[in-house]
Motif scaffolding. Structure first.
Motif, short mmCIF file in Angstrom:
data_model
loop_
_atom_site.label_atom_id
_atom_site.label_comp_id
_atom_site.label_asym_id
_atom_site.label_seq_id
_atom_site.Cartn_x
_atom_site.Cartn_y
_atom_site.Cartn_z
N LEU A 1 0.85 -1.19 0.00
CA LEU A 1 0.00 0.00 0.00
C LEU A 1 0.88 1.23 0.00
O LEU A 1 1.90 1.28 0.70
N TYR A 2 0.51 2.21 -0.80
CA TYR A 2 1.23 3.49 -0.80
C TYR A 2 0.23 4.62 -0.62
O TYR A 2 -0.80 4.68 -1.30
N ASN A 3 0.53 5.51 0.31
CA ASN A 3 -0.32 6.66 0.58
C ASN A 3 0.57 7.85 0.86
O ASN A 3 1.56 7.73 1.59
N GLU A 4 0.27 9.00 0.27
CA GLU A 4 1.11 10.18 0.44
C GLU A 4 1.28 10.58 1.90
O GLU A 4 2.30 11.11 2.30
N LYS A 5 0.28 10.37 2.71
CA LYS A 5 0.38 10.76 4.12
C LYS A 5 1.08 9.67 4.93
O LYS A 5 2.16 9.85 5.42
N SER A 6 0.44 8.53 5.07
CA SER A 6 1.03 7.43 5.80
C SER A 6 0.24 6.16 5.52
O SER A 6 -0.98 6.18 5.49
N SER A 7 0.97 5.06 5.31
CA SER A 7 0.32 3.79 5.06
C SER A 7 0.44 2.85 6.25
O SER A 7 -0.27 1.86 6.34
N SER A 8 1.35 3.14 7.17
CA SER A 8 1.67 2.20 8.23
C SER A 8 0.50 1.94 9.17
O SER A 8 0.45 0.91 9.84
N GLY A 9 -0.47 2.84 9.20
CA GLY A 9 -1.64 2.62 10.04
C GLY A 9 -2.49 1.45 9.55
O GLY A 9 -3.33 0.93 10.29
N MET A 10 -2.27 1.04 8.30
CA MET A 10 -3.02 -0.08 7.72
C MET A 10 -2.26 -1.40 7.87
O MET A 10 -2.68 -2.43 7.31
N LEU A 11 -1.17 -1.39 8.62
CA LEU A 11 -0.30 -2.56 8.69
C LEU A 11 -1.03 -3.81 9.17
O LEU A 11 -0.88 -4.89 8.60
N THR A 12 -1.83 -3.68 10.21
CA THR A 12 -2.55 -4.84 10.75
C THR A 12 -3.46 -5.46 9.70
O THR A 12 -3.53 -6.69 9.56
N THR A 13 -4.12 -4.62 8.92
CA THR A 13 -4.99 -5.11 7.85
C THR A 13 -4.20 -5.86 6.80
O THR A 13 -4.63 -6.92 6.30
N LEU A 14 -3.03 -5.33 6.43
CA LEU A 14 -2.19 -5.99 5.43
C LEU A 14 -1.71 -7.34 5.94
O LEU A 14 -1.66 -8.33 5.18
N ILE A 15 -1.33 -7.41 7.21
CA ILE A 15 -0.88 -8.68 7.78
C ILE A 15 -1.99 -9.72 7.75
O ILE A 15 -1.78 -10.87 7.35
N LYS B 1 14.50 -3.00 9.55
CA LYS B 1 14.97 -2.32 10.76
C LYS B 1 15.33 -0.86 10.53
O LYS B 1 15.53 -0.11 11.47
N GLY B 2 15.43 -0.43 9.27
CA GLY B 2 15.83 0.92 8.96
C GLY B 2 17.14 0.91 8.19
O GLY B 2 17.70 -0.15 7.92
N PRO B 3 17.57 2.12 7.82
CA PRO B 3 17.03 3.44 8.16
C PRO B 3 15.73 3.73 7.41
O PRO B 3 15.31 2.96 6.56
N GLY B 4 15.15 4.88 7.77
CA GLY B 4 13.91 5.27 7.14
C GLY B 4 13.14 6.23 8.01
O GLY B 4 13.71 6.92 8.87
N SER B 5 11.84 6.29 7.80
CA SER B 5 10.96 7.18 8.56
C SER B 5 10.94 6.77 10.03
O SER B 5 10.74 5.60 10.36
N TYR B 6 11.15 7.74 10.91
CA TYR B 6 11.12 7.44 12.35
C TYR B 6 9.78 6.83 12.75
O TYR B 6 9.73 5.81 13.44
N THR B 7 8.70 7.49 12.34
CA THR B 7 7.37 7.00 12.71
C THR B 7 7.09 5.63 12.12
O THR B 7 6.61 4.72 12.81
N GLY B 8 7.39 5.46 10.85
CA GLY B 8 7.16 4.19 10.19
C GLY B 8 7.94 3.05 10.83
O GLY B 8 7.40 1.96 11.06
N LEU B 9 9.21 3.30 11.13
CA LEU B 9 10.04 2.26 11.75
C LEU B 9 9.51 1.89 13.13
O LEU B 9 9.50 0.71 13.51
#
Length: 243
Positions: A30-44, A65-73
């Protein structure tokens, strides 16, 4: 034949995948300009169901494990650790940039893959880049034919002299969401190759690399494991009202 659930949340792209013995069974991205990580449980839930499995049947949890977005990680690692504790499964952590490089390396037999279209007379290199701040990127350099590390993961401010020594003797493929802002600075060099589309890290590559880590029993201490932020988070301090 280990079954591994993989999670990737390092960027605005978010994904989950199931591999068995290194073979991809299911993936959801999933890709979303704001944030997709909130959908992680659904994807799993989706990839587990698609693979006709139950979470309890998974042998390990793998996470970027990163590097990357602090919030996403934070979201990805917290979710992975929670699953490990609940299911009593081992945790495998994969470098995000290595997974990005693997996504191209794994397609080297594909005629459309950019690696196959470069000069065969020189050693080609892969440089995945993730956007940081301003002209800074998280990056690493790998050999395109073996994924041997040439330059380790680092935070790098890009200017006209960046990668100059390597570009003298090698063609380098720059890719990822940090590469586009470097095109103007480095693009004049004939050995600098920029892809025309953005490649995001994916759970597909995380899971493929995690299979090898599982075979070598390269597991993390779940209680103590933290994301590989690479840099300390720098927040903004609100200005005090002047008197």
């Amino acid at each position: 034949m280990p079954i591994i659930l993989s999670i990737e949340t390092s960027t605005k792209a978010c994904s989950a995948a199931i591999h068995q013995d290194g073979k991809l069974l299911s993936v959801s991205e999933l890709y979303n300009e704001k944030s997709s990580s909130g959908m992680l449980t659904t994807l799993i839930e989706h990839v587990v169901k698609t693979a006709s499995l139950k979470l309890q049947e998974v042998d390990a949890i793998a996470v970027a494990k990163g590097p990357g977005s602090y919030t996403g990680l934070r979201i990805g690692v917290s979710t992975a650790k929670g699953l490990c504790f609940t299911l009593e499964k081992p945790l495998i952590a994969i470098n995000t940039l290595e997974a990005m490089a693997f996504s191209i390396f794994d397609l080297k037999s594909d005629a459309q893959n950019p690696v196959t279209n470069l000069q065969s007379s020189i050693v080609n290199l892969l440089c995945p880049m993730l956007d940081a701040r301003r002209m800074e990127v998280y990056c690493a350099v790998y050999k395109a034919d073996s994924l041997e590390v040439i330059e380790p993961t680092q935070a790098k401010i890009i200017d006209e002299t960046s990668f100059a020594d390597l570009l003298e003797k090698h063609q380098i493929i720059f890719f990822g969401d940090g590469a586009e802002k470097c095109r103007t600075t480095l693009g004049a060099n004939p050995n600098a190759v920029f892809l025309n589309h953005t490649i995001y890290p994916s759970a597909k590559s995380i899971g493929a690399l995690a299979n090898g880590a599982f075979e070598q029993q390269q597991f993390e201490n779940v209680a103590d494991f933290e994301p590989f932020y690479l840099k300390e988070f720098v927040g903004t301090t609100p200005k005090k009202n002047s008197i």
